[in-house]
Write a protein that holds these residues in place. Sequence first.
Motif, mmCIF file in Angstrom:
data_model
loop_
_atom_site.group_PDB
_atom_site.id
_atom_site.type_symbol
_atom_site.label_atom_id
_atom_site.label_comp_id
_atom_site.label_asym_id
_atom_site.label_seq_id
_atom_site.Cartn_x
_atom_site.Cartn_y
_atom_site.Cartn_z
ATOM 1 N N UNK A 16 51.245 32.019 36.353
ATOM 2 C CA UNK A 16 51.556 31.029 37.379
ATOM 3 C C UNK A 16 50.275 30.537 38.048
ATOM 4 N N UNK A 17 49.384 31.435 38.394
ATOM 5 C CA UNK A 17 48.141 31.040 39.051
ATOM 6 C C UNK A 17 47.317 30.123 38.155
ATOM 7 N N UNK A 18 47.315 30.392 36.855
ATOM 8 C CA UNK A 18 46.523 29.568 35.936
ATOM 9 C C UNK A 18 47.173 28.210 35.720
ATOM 10 N N UNK A 26 49.885 23.280 29.193
ATOM 11 C CA UNK A 26 49.011 23.224 28.020
ATOM 12 C C UNK A 26 47.613 23.720 28.356
ATOM 13 N N UNK A 27 47.059 23.263 29.484
ATOM 14 C CA UNK A 27 45.720 23.689 29.876
ATOM 15 C C UNK A 27 45.695 25.175 30.222
ATOM 16 N N UNK A 28 46.750 25.665 30.855
ATOM 17 C CA UNK A 28 46.825 27.086 31.176
ATOM 18 C C UNK A 28 46.860 27.921 29.909
ATOM 19 N N UNK A 35 49.866 30.454 23.509
ATOM 20 C CA UNK A 35 50.442 29.185 23.085
ATOM 21 C C UNK A 35 51.120 28.540 24.282
ATOM 22 N N UNK A 36 51.335 27.211 24.178
ATOM 23 C CA UNK A 36 51.988 26.520 25.286
ATOM 24 C C UNK A 36 53.399 27.042 25.485
ATOM 25 N N UNK A 37 54.070 27.388 24.412
ATOM 26 C CA UNK A 37 55.435 27.901 24.532
ATOM 27 C C UNK A 37 55.449 29.270 25.214
ATOM 28 N N UNK A 38 54.423 30.094 24.978
ATOM 29 C CA UNK A 38 54.354 31.408 25.623
ATOM 30 C C UNK A 38 54.205 31.262 27.130
ATOM 31 N N UNK A 39 53.390 30.298 27.549
ATOM 32 C CA UNK A 39 53.236 30.050 28.979
ATOM 33 C C UNK A 39 54.560 29.588 29.575
ATOM 34 N N UNK A 76 50.869 35.594 46.804
ATOM 35 C CA UNK A 76 50.724 36.929 46.231
ATOM 36 C C UNK A 76 49.925 36.887 44.930
ATOM 37 N N UNK A 77 50.080 35.797 44.166
ATOM 38 C CA UNK A 77 49.330 35.678 42.915
ATOM 39 C C UNK A 77 47.831 35.653 43.187
ATOM 40 N N UNK A 78 47.418 34.947 44.225
ATOM 41 C CA UNK A 78 45.997 34.911 44.576
ATOM 42 C C UNK A 78 45.488 36.306 44.916
ATOM 43 N N UNK A 79 46.289 37.057 45.689
ATOM 44 C CA UNK A 79 45.889 38.410 46.067
ATOM 45 C C UNK A 79 45.783 39.310 44.840
#
Length: 316
Positions: A16-18, A26-28, A35-39, A76-79
Amino acid sequence: MTQLWARLDIRHFVTLAEVVRTGSFTAAAESLGYTQSAVSQQIVRLETLINHQVVNRSSGGRALSLTPAGRVLMQHADTLTMTLQQIAADVAALSDGTAGVLRVGCYESVGAHLLPPALAAFRRDFPKIQVKLTELPDDGDLLDQVQQDDLDLTFVVFPLTEGPFAARALLEDPYVLVAAEDSPMANAIEPVVLDDYPDVALTTYADLRPVHSMESRLGRPGYADRVVFRSNSTATLLSLAAQNYGVAFVPRMALGPCTTGIRVLEPARVSPRVIGIAWHRHRPLSDAAAAFIEAAAAVACEVEARAQGGPRGRHG
């Protein structure tokens, strides 16, 4: 926490953070090596687990955005991301011998006389470890910091406070009375019974656990009425004693270099304080912490040997 929330994976937060950082699935995926589908699957899995949509998928050229639930999760993701980065840095430091900080607590007398040589011995073997020192007048406050994981080790005086502590005794340090050379007590026959000098005022330490107070150590609660001054500074107590402003009750280790114009006398019916070093018994000791304890123990043996063979009586 429900079972669904318990199945949250840290990868969900990292993904999520990425996605937020890069602005697209796609960029993440390219950044994370997925892969894009994994994200997409990880974000869908996250949304399913929390039963909230976290990302507004872009359409019609609009940029990706977070939902209110997504914004909460991102805090929370940032932490978590910063924590993971710190873990990686700490592990890397361990592998190349530069591991960070050893946090040690002390109080004045130990900080002046036992800590410096122990620190010098420790740093010869662990030159890349930064030792962060905390000094407080009351070892009870230092033990609180060990329990709260703000300190790794602390010097203490037995008995310990209640808590999850393990400790090692280092040395016995007797208490002494410090009187001016013109004090009525100056020519007393040792050991000195304070009841024999009812008109002599006393000075002693402030901000100690009750068990460490002069009255408790001597077993005479009524002596509190004879105390004309309490200070956290040994230098102040000794200087006042030299001016015959009360007889100071202090541990021998606190004396340090001789102060002129005083007599150091042995009080009757008082046991020495037992100095030790304590840590949290439920947290494993690092190699550095264990080595510091051994260095302190070795120095304590030397200090105790010198004290037993050192001069007593008149100073100055």
